[in-house]
Design an enzyme around this catalytic site. Structure first.
Site, mmCIF file in Angstrom:
data_model
loop_
_atom_site.group_PDB
_atom_site.id
_atom_site.type_symbol
_atom_site.label_atom_id
_atom_site.label_comp_id
_atom_site.label_asym_id
_atom_site.label_seq_id
_atom_site.Cartn_x
_atom_site.Cartn_y
_atom_site.Cartn_z
ATOM 1 N N VAL A 135 0.595 -1.450 -0.010
ATOM 2 C CA VAL A 135 -0.080 -0.196 0.195
ATOM 3 C C VAL A 135 0.714 0.987 0.193
ATOM 4 O O VAL A 135 1.997 1.159 0.682
ATOM 5 C CB VAL A 135 -0.855 0.247 1.276
ATOM 6 N N ASP A 182 -10.639 -11.738 7.582
ATOM 7 C CA ASP A 182 -9.483 -11.391 7.768
ATOM 8 C C ASP A 182 -9.381 -10.381 8.825
ATOM 9 O O ASP A 182 -8.354 -9.263 8.977
ATOM 10 C CB ASP A 182 -8.553 -10.773 6.745
#
Ligand code: NAG
Ligand code: NAG
Ligand code: NAG
Ligand code: NAG
Ligand code: NAG
Ligand code: NAG
Ligand code: NAG
Length: 649
Positions: A342, A453
């Site tokens: 990211v 998750d």
């Protein structure tokens, strides 16, 4: 003489009408959007009968009750039912409202035999569909129209405007009828603004919709006017030019008090009156079930709606993203997750975004999937979920663009650099907000999305330290109607529900489990996988330690030592730990759903009669690793859970 007076009077009235753009004598029929679906009805004669009946019904309701601004009607004979909804802005007079309706009704007839239509005007909105959407709590797509004139910044128009929009977002959902109009003075003029939601929405959805519009409208400022609308559900408009009369404004100051007072009060009232009934409703699903194969409650889901419901994601140019992230430079890298790296990006217009470069897989297969999943994810709007702004797909590259969260992720605040910087109130708000975000994903969005998750690294914090869950929908959407066995288990060690790790059984309750672990981390400041030596000299990891303390009635021992005991209510902390233990019970069926968690958190008396049952304890990390590689390996490998489960005592 009389005639002259009449003329003068007329002129006076006209002058006062012209003094603002709208209100009296102006049905505000400037069209903002008109949409027809591409799907035709089966039997057009039957459809037109139902359509005519519904529209006639809407009109007669408006005419018969002068104070009505929101009406619904349905006509469901035969194969092609019609459900219709009409709303006009509350500042319109009844005559203007009826006129706006007539214009809108003529417009939707242009959709001929198409089964869905929407026409949105400044003054009103008309919508029909061939299925019952009245109970739908769904935000589809936000449209924003910004004016082409810029206000003089020295008047403070921009700053005041921002505050006006924010206040409307907070107040409107709390006002009965979901409508607010305000006039706020700025130097040399005023800002006129309104917020409105369809009355059939829940307060939460109204807030979510307006908050998405508010964010987008912020980008219009300092333009002198802007309109934000999600065609079916909410509307926000501001302008330097009056578009309603001054006497139509509402004093919203009493609705602007921060925090959860509204909902607490609501609970207090419900609590006082109908605790018994509520207990039954809420406890029944939580009671131990002995029937073994109970499958989790499932919310009926429509198929992913036709093209009209979901807005296609914004497509970003690769070159723009490359420039924004300085060629995806290491310096711009914010982190590396399970799905890829990211980067922080600064777009040409100055907007800061988070750019996620997905690890590329077998690209052929991914292309369609990518498109459809991104479309779904980018239509999810909730204040506790990170918003996906758009995507980019080029060659093997798959890139997602998200809103940027300056305060990074929760793990930094509980174990990392900023450990100990959150007080109890902030921790509690994060716990509640995360539960709300998950509730939306599981039960309120129109396809149920299991995150798979949930962990403290996937919960980001905004400037007010409110949680926003990231990375949802990336693994996969919930397949079919049943929990099913998958060959590959997604998730992160220490957070993953045992039935998912061991048997690949996936349901929303797997997220409930991970959520419970995150709550324990938030309270204890201990990582779920870290081993701590307890008073007996036993090495314990988090869940096991929590359970042991629960059995000994020493729950407060779990609390992070950096929290000042004077700053939290011991009973509240114990309650939240108990909820976390309910979430981590061995039996998925016995864990609460996320909406039940929200209720439990908000309510004081409900927990007394509930006792969590024991979690499954999976031995050490190395063993967990082995189990995971066995269950994710070849399909012939035999997983033998009994070897891996180490119950206490
Ligand atoms: C419905 O109304 C339209 C316009 O008013 C008219 O042309 C049409 O004949 C009507 N259809 C039926 C089935 O009543
Ligand atoms: C008219 O509508 C208003 C707002 O929906 C409602 O409060 C009122 O009771 C209605 N009056 C009548 C006579 O039905
Ligand atoms: C609808 O159709 C009429 C003619 O039948 C046309 O005058 C009008 O402009 C159309 N409206 C829209 C919004 O397309
Ligand atoms: C701004 O928009 C209005 C109406 O949309 C138009 O009449 C006007 O020409 C526009 N002005 C400029 C400077 O573009
Ligand atoms: C608001 O003011 C208008 C004149 O500007 C008047 O006709 C109308 O009755 C007023 N409405 C209310 C609710 O006082
Ligand atoms: C960007 O990175 C690529 C390799 O990833 C490199 O070939 C290229 O020269 C870089 N461009 C700039 C402007 O740094
Ligand atoms: C992060 O959170 C703190 C509150 O702890 C706040 O003061 C700050 O402005 C936020 N933003 C950044 C960029 O750190």
């Amino acid at each position: 003489m009389v005639q002259l007076k009449l003329v003068a009077l007329t002129l006076l009235v006209l002058w006062s009408w012209w003094n603002f753009e709208g209100a009296v004598g102006d049905p505000q029929t400037l069209i903002l959007k008109f949409e027809c679906s591409v799907v035709s009805v089966h039997d057009s004669a039957n459809f037109f009968q139902n359509l005519n009946a519904s529209l006639a019904n809407l009109k007669s309701q408006l005419v018969s009750n002068q104070s009505k601004h929101f009406v619904t009607a349905q006509s469901t004979t035969g194969t092609d039912p019609v459900y219709a909804m009409f709303q006009c802005r509350n500042y319109l007079s009844n005559t203007d409202c009826v006129t706006c309706f007539a214009v809108a009704a003529a417009t939707v007839r242009n959709c001929s035999t198409m089964n869905t239509a929407r026409a949105i005007y400044d003054g009103c909105i008309l919508r029909y569909e061939n299925n019952d959407f009245f109970k739908q709590n769904l935000i589809s797509s936000i449209h924003t129209l910004c004016g082409n004139q810029t206000a003089d910044e020295s008047t403070g128009f921009g700053a005041v405007g921002r505050q006006v929009l924010m206040d409307l977002q907070i107040a409107t959902p709390k006002i009965s009828g979901y409508f607010a109009a305000t006039k706020t003075q700025v130097e040399g003029g005023a800002i006129y603004a309104i917020g409105q939601c369809a009355e059939t929405l829940t307060q939460d959805t109204c807030l979510d919709c307006l908050s998405a519009e508010q964010r987008d409208l912020q980008d219009c400022l300092p333009s002198t006017n802007g309109r934000g609308f999600d065609p079916p559900v909410c509307f926000m408009r501001y302008s330097a030019t009056p578009f309603f009369a001054d006497n139509q404004t509402i004093d919203i100051t009493s609705f602007l008090k921060q925090g959860e007072e509204g909902s607490i009060k609501k609970w207090a009232i419900i609590g006082g009156g109908v605790v018994g009934a509520l207990l039954v409703v809420i406890l029944i699903p939580l009671l131990p079930r002995h029937s073994g194969s109970q499958s989790p409650k499932r919310v009926p889901r429509s198929t992913i709606m036709g093209a009209t419901e979901l807005k296609a994601p914004t497509k970003y140019k690769y070159s723009d993203l490359k420039a924004a992230t300085k060629n995806f430079s290491e310096k711009n890298k914010l982190g590396e997750g399970g799905f890829g790296a990211v980067y922080k990006g600064t777009m040409k217009n100055g907007k800061i975004v988070a750019v996620k470069k997905l690890i590329s897989g077998n690209s052929n297969q991914m292309d369609d999937e990518f498109e459809s999943e991104v479309t779904v994810i980018s239509n999810v709007h909730h204040r506790n979920l990170v918003r996906l702004l758009g995507c980019c797909s080029i060659g093997e590259e798959r890139i997602l663009v998200y809103e940027y969260m300056a305060n990074t992720s929760l793990d930094k605040f509980i174990f990392g650099k900023r450990k100990g910087s959150l007080n109890w109130k902030q921790r509690y708000d994060i716990i509640l907000g995360t539960a709300r975000g998950l509730t939306y994903l599981h039960e309120e969005f129109h396809v149920s999305i299991i995150h798979r998750d949930i962990k403290s690294g996937n919960i980001l914090l905004d400037e007010q330290l409110q949680p926003k869950i990231s990375d949802f929908g990336l693994v996969k959407l919930l397949p079919g109607d049943k929990s099913h066995i998958r060959t590959r288990v997604a998730g992160t060690l220490g957070y993953t529900a045992p039935e998912y790790v061991l048997q690949g059984q996936l349901s929303e309750k797997a997220d409930t489990y991970s959520y419970g672990i995150v709550v324990l981390e938030i309270i204890s400041g201990q990582k779920s996988t870290d081993v701590k030596v307890d008073d007996d000299g036993d090495e314990e990891y988090l869940l096991r330690r929590a359970w042991k303390l629960h059995e000994r009635g020493m729950l407060l021992e779990l609390v992070d030592k950096s929290l000042d005991p004077n700053n939290y209510d011991a009973e509240e902390v114990k309650k939240v730990i108990s909820i976390a233990l309910l979430c981590t019970q061995a039996s998925a069926a016995m864990r609460p759903s996320m909406s039940e968690v929200v209720v439990l958190l908000s309510c004081n008396d409900l927990l007394q009669h509930m006792r969590p049952s024991m979690p499954i304890f999976i031995g050490s990390n190395s063993r967990l690793h082995r189990v995971i590689s066995a269950s994710t390996g070849s399909s012939t490998s035999n997983v033998t859970p009994s070897n891996s489960i180490v119950p206490v005592r």
